[in-house]
Design a protein around this motif. Structure first.
Motif, PDB file in Angstrom:
ATOM      1  N   ALA B  17       0.885  -1.266   0.016  1.00 11.99           N
ATOM      2  CA  ALA B  17      -0.158  -0.052  -0.058  1.00 11.99           C
ATOM      3  C   ALA B  17       1.041   1.462   0.014  1.00 11.99           C
ATOM      4  N   THR B  19       1.604   5.410  -1.390  1.00 13.22           N
ATOM      5  CA  THR B  19       1.037   6.504  -2.190  1.00 13.22           C
ATOM      6  C   THR B  19       2.080   6.687  -3.602  1.00 13.22           C
ATOM      7  N   THR B 184      -2.312   9.838  -2.679  1.00 12.12           N
ATOM      8  CA  THR B 184      -3.159   8.864  -2.548  1.00 12.12           C
ATOM      9  C   THR B 184      -2.617   7.222  -2.278  1.00 12.12           C
ATOM     10  N   THR B 185      -2.933   7.012  -1.167  1.00  8.99           N
ATOM     11  CA  THR B 185      -2.453   5.397  -0.797  1.00  8.99           C
ATOM     12  C   THR B 185      -3.157   4.446  -1.654  1.00  8.99           C
ATOM     13  N   GLU B 186      -2.497   3.510  -2.580  1.00  9.30           N
ATOM     14  CA  GLU B 186      -3.304   2.644  -3.367  1.00  9.30           C
ATOM     15  C   GLU B 186      -2.413   1.309  -3.195  1.00  9.30           C
ATOM     16  N   ARG B 187      -3.071   0.253  -3.886  1.00  6.48           N
ATOM     17  CA  ARG B 187      -2.368  -0.894  -3.840  1.00  6.48           C
ATOM     18  C   ARG B 187      -1.454  -1.159  -5.167  1.00  6.48           C
TER      19      ARG B 187
END
Lengths: 189, 395
Positions: B17, B19, B184-187
């Protein structure tokens, strides 16, 4: 549509209460479970004490949309005074949840959100956090409560991530105290 | 940021996870440049901050040069790259503007550095939020520009960008949208270190300043008799980038399983109406395309990755069968049509003699949110024939 099953949470808080940490913690736990996430703040001015908003989407499928959440499944209010100025329960339906850091009775909280017909889950996050960690930040307790109410990620997943992430930063003792606060939120009535 | 390797269904993945900013730093760690020049500016700071921590933790050997401004950062990049080092940096907005003078020098000297840009509005008035005004202002500087839609792409296109730079000897800017991607924190699925290192390989420039065996001079004076030829050579080489980019994307697919093209066509084949866009809002537009498709509308999307050199021919061919097009720019060219719109009009003009209705929209300036309903409005305008030469604004 591909992303109908995207689970959407908005956190309302004040700067310094740890809403960002809470949402990122959940995001990490969800990714660890093989899910897709998008966690991002409402990109407004950030200063300690100012109202803040965090958005968190969790889904089994890729999340493409980048718009702020407009129709949440759950709203978490970390500071109930934010409700005086923000329509925190906007688009929150009868079968959806408001989770709130408050020691007031539900009837009183409902007066602040007269249009909301769904369930209110209140927990004294500040009080419990103060007692267990010595710090008033309610985020750990509310993360526990959110996991209890929604089951969107597993409790062990969240505490594992918390331990991994925070032990180097906070030290073992304070980390374990915060994990106790997560458990207290999860076990609260 | 949390690093952890684990297995799903017996396949080993590195799924984190992150950014967009942290994903870029992770890519840079794996590339392990010789030199990174750093100067902080929002919303780029997470990149250099994360990278500096990696250095402090002993995870990279890279020499970090802390400078006193972005003008110096880009000057340090030029110096180190000319000396023969693999060199990178990152910036945003005013920082990119302050680099402007040196950007042309890096490109003109054919120094293949990689720069991550977390794009942001330019002052005045002061604004720290996302838009493409900063990168558009340097689109003619001779740097390759590759746009990403999300953290995964920001990570991936950094690798493709570095390799493209070193292969073609043109510097590359890998763009991510400020905040929308950078914060934005993403996979993000990351490569194994060994695979990443194998993909980028060792940097061994053919000519470099500190090679005492084969001395060269750089930055020569070229007046009326030769400057023109230098510029023509620069342009000639630049035109070969497209093919190199395609080759490197296909190598990257072998390494990562993820495929990239000059642009990403989404449901365009049988589309009658389409939106053309750059960056993170493409994801939002994809949702809208699917929603309208469910209602029976023949709509599609073209999300451009390679913006410089602009693939006019390929874009023109891709759009030639569309009846109505809306081009969405997240930048303003005061007193003129915005940049992407201009490129799309040019692409179509040379691709077909058929008249295509094409509209210009400007959105998201200074970080203004763009919602699915805004994109739906654009498709509604197209459907209803609300198309003119007038620029519209999604406010």
């Amino acid at each position: 549509m591909k992303n109908k099953n995207s689970f959407e949470i908005i956190f309302f808080a004040r700067g310094g209460q740890g809403a960002k940490t809470a949402s990122e913690l959940l995001a990490h736990a969800a990714v660890r479970e093989g899910k897709f996430v998008k966690a991002f703040p409402h990109f407004g001015p950030e200063r300690s004490g100012a109202p803040t908003k965090m958005f968190l989407r969790i889904s089994d499928d890729e999340i493409r949309t980048q718009e702020p959440i407009v129709d949440p499944d759950v709203v978490v209010v970390m500071d109930e005074t934010v409700m005086d100025n923000e329509d925190t329960t906007k688009n929150l339906d009868r079968n959806e949840f408001l989770i709130i850091n408050s020691k007031h009775p539900k009837e009183e909280i409902r007066k602040k959100a007269p249009d909301f017909k769904g369930a209110i889950h209140a927990v004294d996050g500040t009080g419990i956090a103060l007692e267990l960690t010595g710090n008033p930040n309610p985020n750990s307790v509310l993360v526990g409560k959110l996991v209890q109410v929604t089951g969107v990620v597993s409790l062990d997943g969240v505490t594992d991530i918390f331990r991994e992430y925070f032990t180097p930063k906070l030290g073992k003792e304070l980390t374990e105290k915060n994990i106790a606060a997560i458990h207290a939120g999860h076990d609260s009535l | 940021m949390i690093h952890k390797t684990y297995s799903i269904q017996n396949t080993k993945y590195n799924i984190l996870a992150l950014t967009g900013g942290a994903a870029a730093a992770e890519a840079l760690r794996q590339m392990e440049p010789d030199v990174m020049a750093v100067y902080p500016i929002t919303p780029q700071t997470p990149i250099i901050e994360t990278f500096a921590k990696m250095k402090a933790d002993g995870k990279v050997e890279t020499e970090i040069i802390q400078v006193e401004s972005e003008h110096s950062a880009m000057s340090a990049v030029v110096g180190a790259q000319a000396a023969g080092a693999r060199t990178v940096t990152a910036t945003s907005s005013q920082g990119l503007a302050l680099m402007h003078e040196i950007l042309y020098i890096a490109a003109g000297l054919r120094l293949p550095s990689l720069m991550y840009v977390s794009s942001r509005a330019l002052s005045a008035p002061l604004n720290i939020h996302g838009e493409h005004g900063d990168v558009m202002a340097v689109r003619d500087s001779g740097w390759v520009q590759i746009f990403s839609e999300n953290a995964q792409q920001a990570y991936d296109l950094g690798f493709i960008g570095l390799k493209l730079a070193e292969k073609t000897r043109y510097p590359v800017i890998a763009v991510m949208d400020g905040f929308h991607t950078s914060h934005t924190t993403e996979r993000v699925e990351v490569l194994e270190d060994a695979d990443a290192k194998e993909f980028v390989g060792e940097y061994s420039p053919e000519k470099y300043l500190l090679n005492l065996e084969d001395p060269i001079s750089l930055g020569a004076l070229a007046l009326q008799n030769t400057y023109f030829e230098f510029k023509l050579d620069q342009e000639k080489g630049f035109s070969k980038i497209k093919n190199e980019y395609k080759k490197i994307c296909s190598e990257f697919r072998k390494t990562s399983g993820r495929s990239y093209k000059l642009f990403d066509s989404y449901k365009l084949d049988d589309a009658k109406e389409a939106i053309v866009i750059l960056g993170s809002t493409a994801g939002t537009a994809r949702e809208v395309v699917d929603k309208l498709r469910d209602e029976g509308r023949k709509v599609g999307l073209l999300s451009i990755h390679l913006f410089r050199p602009f693939p006019y021919k390929e874009v023109g061919k891709e759009l030639a069968h569309i009846k109505k097009i809306a081009v969405l720019d997240r930048a303003m060219s005061v007193g003129a049509y915005p940049p992407l719109y201009t490129e799309i009009v040019n692409s179509i003009y040379h691709a077909t003699s058929r008249k295509i209705d094409i509209a210009s929209y400007i959105y998201g300036l200074g970080g203004r949110d763009t919602f699915q309903k805004d994109i739906e409005k654009v498709f509604k305008d197209l459907e209803e024939g609300e198309i003119s030469e007038k620029i519209k604004y999604l406010k």
